[in-house]
Write an enzyme that holds these catalytic residues in place. Structure first.
Site, short mmCIF file in Angstrom:
data_model
loop_
_atom_site.label_atom_id
_atom_site.label_comp_id
_atom_site.label_asym_id
_atom_site.label_seq_id
_atom_site.Cartn_x
_atom_site.Cartn_y
_atom_site.Cartn_z
CD1 TRP A 1 -51.53 -4.01 -5.48
CD2 TRP A 1 -50.39 -5.94 -5.53
NE1 TRP A 1 -51.11 -4.28 -4.21
CE2 TRP A 1 -50.40 -5.47 -4.20
CE3 TRP A 1 -49.71 -7.13 -5.81
CZ2 TRP A 1 -49.78 -6.14 -3.16
CZ3 TRP A 1 -49.09 -7.82 -4.77
CH2 TRP A 1 -49.14 -7.31 -3.45
CD GLU B 1 -55.24 -4.97 -7.06
OE1 GLU B 1 -54.58 -5.55 -7.94
OE2 GLU B 1 -55.86 -5.57 -6.16
CE LYS C 1 -52.67 -5.43 0.26
NZ LYS C 1 -52.26 -6.77 -0.14
CG ASP D 1 -58.62 -6.39 -4.10
OD1 ASP D 1 -59.31 -6.59 -3.07
OD2 ASP D 1 -57.88 -7.26 -4.59
CG HIS E 1 -56.63 -3.94 -2.00
ND1 HIS E 1 -55.74 -3.91 -3.04
CD2 HIS E 1 -56.59 -5.20 -1.51
CE1 HIS E 1 -55.21 -5.11 -3.21
NE2 HIS E 1 -55.72 -5.91 -2.30
CG HIS F 1 -58.64 -7.47 -8.35
ND1 HIS F 1 -57.31 -7.56 -8.02
CD2 HIS F 1 -58.71 -7.64 -9.69
CE1 HIS F 1 -56.60 -7.78 -9.11
NE2 HIS F 1 -57.42 -7.81 -10.14
CG ASP G 1 -56.42 -7.70 1.03
OD1 ASP G 1 -57.42 -8.09 0.41
OD2 ASP G 1 -55.30 -7.56 0.52
CG ASP H 1 -57.00 -11.79 -1.12
OD1 ASP H 1 -57.59 -11.13 -1.98
OD2 ASP H 1 -55.95 -11.41 -0.55
CG ASP I 1 -57.13 -10.78 -6.10
OD1 ASP I 1 -56.54 -11.87 -6.00
OD2 ASP I 1 -56.59 -9.69 -5.77
#
Ligand code: RNT
Ligand code: ZN
Length: 421
Positions: A187, A228, A230, A261, A264, A288, A296, A298, A328
């Site tokens: 990433w 990955e 995004k 992810d 993303h 993820h 995003d 997390d 993640d």
């Protein structure tokens, strides 16, 4: 207490049998599904390149300053050991390049090698876990301008190409030494805050840089590369070079793994729906698992619809053995070990729920056009006693059952974390 857990489980087994679901089979599947825990929740994505290292740049952010973060390798390993002891089943560890065993000397990203990761491999052996790996393309002066592998500056680009090559070598070393394939994920944060008038050049550059990075091939049993994508990051709101289309195209063209992810994509976009689409053209997925809140962000994974639906789609598609489940999230505002245990257990519960779906009956209804019946059974499945099944699984694996892990986390905080100032 044990008796009650077993009794509740037995009732659950009967209830599930009533809708054609075999609970024991579901638990075997759960036992066989390893989750790759991301090391970076333990220290807020700081890493050990130098003392007090902190996440800087890359468009990702950790908020909070809850006491007790892991300040070095030993603390991180102690924390992770504790975390694994509170999660049923055997799992994996996902490392980033900034977490090497640097022994007090600075080793730049284009100079790291297997030397700095030997002690992780030894540790993984004692823990009996597999390792996964990631290049770190952020928190570095050479990524400050916003571009790494897609930089127009050859010096910068070559630096990161070298980093990525070394990360692949490290990954292959990990996989070979542990006799357990390592997934190497790429990433990069590359993009722009404002409108760029040269998207094409950056994407050409990234494609060529990846070609160079991936030129060397490693045995499939040692490592595999994933990409990955995004949608945007802080400071890359207008343009991200490694978009979904870019990496999907690259992964298909080069027979690579794709990393999805959950944070993303557009907030209303369904990652679950992507599973059966991308599996037409790629043969393996890396996840993820995270929780976006408005962006995003997390946040710690909880058992929400997006995660449940994603696991359902994977299981219903019959692709679980082609999916590597990684986590993640990074939250520094609460006890970090608690975050791991809560988040990993939530991901496991989503898997378990998917295994407990009465899919045979649901498909029968669907094939006969009985759509009320299909919706009704989907709805009923939600309130079957899956919690009793998960509790039993914890009991069987000798880890704290239900909310009892809260007290264990509190104890570790008092005994260990509170001594870190
Ligand atoms: C960033 C990506 C990436 C990182 C980690 C630290 O948006 O999700 O996976 O979170 O590599
Ligand atoms: Zn990610």
């Amino acid at each position: 207490m044990e008796d009650k857990i077993i009794k509740s489980y037995e009732i659950a087994v009967e209830q599930y049998a009533g809708i054609g679901v075999n609970v024991e089979e579901a638990l075997t599947k759960l036992e066989n599904t390893a989750i790759s825990l991301h090391c970076w929740q333990a220290d807020d994505v700081g890493g050990f390149e130098h003392e007090g290292a902190e996440l800087g740049g890359g468009g990702i952010q950790v908020t909070g300053n809850y006491p007790g973060k892991a300040r070095n390798l030993d603390e991180m390993r102690a924390d992770l050991r504790k975390v694994y002891s509170m999660i049923p089943g055997s799992h994996r560890l996902n490392l980033h390049a900034i977490y090497g065993d640097f022994g007090g000397t600075f080793v730049d990203r284009d100079a790291i090698g297997i030397e700095q990761f030997k002690s992780w491999v030894d540790w993984a052996k004692t823990m009996n876990i597999g390792l996964d790996f990631n290049g770190s393309f952020f928190s570095h002066p050479k990524s400050d301008a916003g571009y790494t592998l897609a930089s127009k500056d050859k010096g910068i680009r070559d630096f990161w190409i070298e980093h990525a090559k070394r990360c692949r070598e490290i990954s292959a070393f990990m996989g070979e030494s542990l006799n357990n394939r390592c997934v190497h994920n790429i990433w990069i944060p590359d993009g722009e805050k404002d409108i760029t008038v040269d998207r094409m050049t950056h994407r050409n550059i990234l494609r060529e840089a990846l070609d160079e990075v991936l030129a060397e091939s490693y045995p499939a049993s040692h490592m595999r590369d994933a990409l990955e994508s995004k949608l945007f990051g802080i400071g890359s709101e207008s343009f991200v070079v490694g978009s979904h289309e870019f990496y999907l195209g690259y992964a298909v063209a080069n027979q690579m793994m794709l990393c999805i992810d959950i944070g993303h994509f557009h907030p209303t976009e369904s990652c679950a729906d992507k599973v059966s689409a991308v599996f037409q053209f790629v043969d393996e997925l890396l996840l993820h698992v995270t929780r976006g809140v408005r962006w995003d962000s997390d946040h710690i994974v909880i058992l929400n619809d997006s995660i449940r639906e994603l696991m359902q789609e994977i299981v219903w598609a019959g692709k679980l053995d082609k999916v590597c489940v990684g986590l993640d999230f990074f939250d520094a505002s609460v006890n970090r070990l608690g975050a791991y245990v809560l988040g990993t257990r939530a991901a496991q519960k989503a898997l378990l729920l998917a295994f407990l779906d009465p899919i045979t009956k649901l498909r029968e209804y669907e094939d006969k056009g009985q759509f009320f019946q299909r919706l009704a059974l989907l709805e009923e499945a939600k309130s079957k006693p899956f919690g009793a099944v998960y509790d039993y699984y914890c009991l069987k694996n000798e880890v704290p059952v239900g909310e009892h892990y809260i007290a264990e986390i509190e104890k570790y905080e008092k005994d260990v974390l509170s001594n870190r100032n």
